[in-house]
Each structure stands twice: as structure tokens, then as C-alpha cells.
Motif scaffolding. Structure first.
Motif, PDB file in Angstrom:
ATOM      1  N   GLU A   1       0.904  -1.143  -0.099  1.00  0.00           N
ATOM      2  CA  GLU A   1       0.035  -0.021   0.045  1.00  0.00           C
ATOM      3  C   GLU A   1       0.855   1.323   0.011  1.00  0.00           C
ATOM      4  OE1 GLU A   1      -3.551   2.124   2.687  1.00  0.00           O
ATOM      5  OE2 GLU A   1      -2.706   0.298   3.073  1.00  0.00           O
ATOM      6  N   VAL A   2       1.883   1.404   0.868  1.00  0.00           N
ATOM      7  CA  VAL A   2       2.717   2.516   0.868  1.00  0.00           C
ATOM      8  C   VAL A   2       3.955   1.868   1.435  1.00  0.00           C
ATOM      9  CG1 VAL A   2       0.971   4.214   1.588  1.00  0.00           C
ATOM     10  CG2 VAL A   2       2.389   3.094   3.393  1.00  0.00           C
ATOM     11  N   THR A   3       5.080   2.671   0.982  1.00  0.00           N
ATOM     12  CA  THR A   3       6.560   2.004   1.319  1.00  0.00           C
ATOM     13  C   THR A   3       6.599   2.380   2.833  1.00  0.00           C
ATOM     14  OG1 THR A   3       7.110   2.738  -0.726  1.00  0.00           O
ATOM     15  CG2 THR A   3       8.923   2.116   0.550  1.00  0.00           C
ATOM     16  N   SER A   4       7.094   1.509   3.513  1.00  0.00           N
ATOM     17  CA  SER A   4       7.178   1.330   5.194  1.00  0.00           C
ATOM     18  C   SER A   4       8.090   0.507   5.702  1.00  0.00           C
ATOM     19  CB  SER A   4       5.690   1.109   5.695  1.00  0.00           C
ATOM     20  OG  SER A   4       5.104  -0.351   5.413  1.00  0.00           O
ATOM     21  N   ALA A   5       8.545   0.952   6.819  1.00  0.00           N
ATOM     22  CA  ALA A   5       9.415   0.144   7.773  1.00  0.00           C
ATOM     23  C   ALA A   5       8.959  -0.047   9.276  1.00  0.00           C
ATOM     24  CB  ALA A   5      10.861   0.600   7.617  1.00  0.00           C
ATOM     25  N   VAL A   6       9.051  -1.193   9.846  1.00  0.00           N
ATOM     26  CA  VAL A   6       8.864  -1.565  11.275  1.00  0.00           C
ATOM     27  C   VAL A   6      10.117  -1.542  11.862  1.00  0.00           C
ATOM     28  CG1 VAL A   6       7.934  -2.919  12.885  1.00  0.00           C
ATOM     29  CG2 VAL A   6       6.587  -2.506  10.867  1.00  0.00           C
TER      30      VAL A   6
END
Length: 260
Positions: free
Chosen positions: A30-35
Motif C-alpha cells: 500500500e505504501v512504502t514502510s518500515a517497522v
């Protein structure tokens, strides 16, 4: 009905159908993300050489133009990342990693002590590539995951076991709640036979068995497990029955409960 997309189109396909992708720690597809996990517990038998032990809650850092703070468990979600080099600035101390493609997800696990930032291991990349298959509750995960490098998206609900994963490079990505944990439930056992397979945000009510190389599981609830093989990564899973055999060498075991 099992539905299939090409990976680069998954987000547009989901929106076009009027549906949201499965909720998870991170917004894969969905979106570029990081945990980002800061100062996690290193489980017994992990080959991780970097020491942790500093603060976990309320650790602030800058990601692009956004100030982020970890929650009480040491976790922070960073969204809308650019491709290329992304720098997390803890002031003092920075850590940089590479984002390869838009709408991908990364798990970044760091030790932060005395103004020094160190990765416990390279970021775990959940890549967009190959076929994307969305599976409805009650449908066969094995059928959806029959081909190598398939991304399987599970909705909230129950799926039949016993499941055998024979293909390689399969990613099974479940629905997940920050308050309830995994919402995609596999009733029965799971046996991983192919190399490079990964599970994230899934609940397994039976035994997970894997002797395959480079298997990984993250943010999952697993009743019991026998996991061997080389290059295994287990990140923030809960082994709920307290009966888990995990590798004692060449493995990364971080922030798991139910194992030492």
C-alpha cells in the motif's frame, strides 16, 4: 474465490475493487514502510552478536522529515519512505538502509546504546515481485502457494490445515491487529518443505515444522514448533504452547516469547 494479481499492481487492484489490504504491522503493498524495533530481547541460541539492553519505550528518531517514537514494546512504524537510501537519525547516531522498490515493507531491528546505533542483522525485505494471490477464509492456502515466489495475502478469518508448503520463496502475509495480534488463523499443522519461505502475521493452531533453509516467521502466534535448517529468522513471534524446538546455531532469534 482465490484472486491473483501481478505484484506491481496489487495496491491499485485492491483499491479498484473497493477493498483494503490486510492490516498488519507495516502496510505492505500500500505504501512504502518500515517497522523499526529498538533494543529487542535476543533469544537463547541466536547467532546475533550485537548486544542490546537500553531503553525501548519512547525512543525518538528522525526518518526523512518525520519524528517518530517507539511504543512501549520498542516498535515504531515509519511510512511513505522514498526509494533509495533511508537514514534513521537518533541524534546522536544514525542508521541507513536501502529501499529497493515502492510499496515494499522492511523490518529493521536495531540496538541503540550510549548514542550508538547498530543493526542486529540486515533489514528483512518483503519484496514486491512475482504473483500476488488473495485468499478468502476457508479457501486453500496450499493451492494459492503452489508456485515459487508467490505472495499470498490472507484476510481475517480461518483457513484449513494441515498445510504443506512445497514451493520456494513463498511469502504468506496475514491480517494483523496491534491489539489482537494475528487475525488470519490456520487450523492445524503447517509443514514447510521449500526453501526461502516466510510467514508474517499468521496464527497457527497446531505444530509448525520446518527443516528448510532460510525460513522466517515474524509477528505470528504459533502453538508449537520444530524448526531447523540453516539461516532461520524468527522475529517477535509468540509460541503459545511452550513447546518449541528452534535451531541453536546459524539462526536469528529476536523478541520471541515462549522460547528462552
Amino acid at each position: 474465490m482465490i484472486r491473483r494479481w501481478i505484484a506491481v499492481a496489487v495496491a491499485l487492484s485492491l483499491v479498484g475493487c473497493g477493498e483494503d489490504p490486510p492490516a498488519s504491522p507495516g502496510r505492505f503493498g500500500e505504501v512504502t514502510s518500515a517497522v523499526v524495533l529498538v533494543n529487542p530481547v535476543i533469544n537463547q541460541g541466536s547467532t546475533t552478536s550485537v548486544a542490546t539492553g537500553g531503553e525501548r519505550s519512547g525512543v525518538e528518531f528522525q526518518a526523512e522529515d518525520l519524528t517518530v517514537a517507539t511504543d512501549s514494546t520498542g516498535m515504531a512504524l515509519v511510512e511513505d519512505l522514498p526509494t533509495g537510501t533511508v537514514t534513521l537519525d537518533f541524534d546522536p547516531g544514525t542508521y541507513s538502509f536501502q529501499v529497493v522498490r515502492e510499496k515494499e515493507l522492511y523490518d529493521v531491528v536495531l540496538a541503540y546504546r550510549d548514542g550508538t546505533v547498530q543493526p542486529l542483522f540486515p533489514p528483512v525485505r518483503y519484496p514486491l515481485g512475482g504473483e500476488v494471490v488473495e485468499v478468502e477464509p476457508g479457501e486453500s492456502i496450499a493451492e494459492a502457494a503452489a508456485s515459487d515466489d508467490t505472495i499470498v495475502l490472507l484476510k481475517e478469518g480461518t483457513y484449513p490445515g494441515n498445510l504443506e508448503l512445497r514451493a520456494e520463496g513463498v511469502l504468506i502475509f496475514g491480517a494483523w491487529s496491534p491489539t489482537r495480534g494475528p487475525l488470519s488463523v490456520i487450523e492445524g499443522n503447517v509443514t514447510v518443505l521449500g526453501g526461502g519461505n516466510r510467514m508474517r502475521g499468521v496464527k497457527v493452531t497446531g505444530r509448525l515444522t520446518s527443516n528448510a533453509n532460510t525460513f522466517s516467521a515474524a509477528f505470528s502466534d504459533i502453538a508449537s514448533a520444530t524448526i531447523t535448517g540453516n539461516g532461520v529468522t524468527l522475529l517477535r513471534n509468540r509460541f503459545t504452547a511452550g513447546q518449541a524446538t528452534v535451531p541453536s546455531s546459524n539462526a536469528v532469534l529476536v523478541d520471541n516469547t515462549g522460547i528462552p
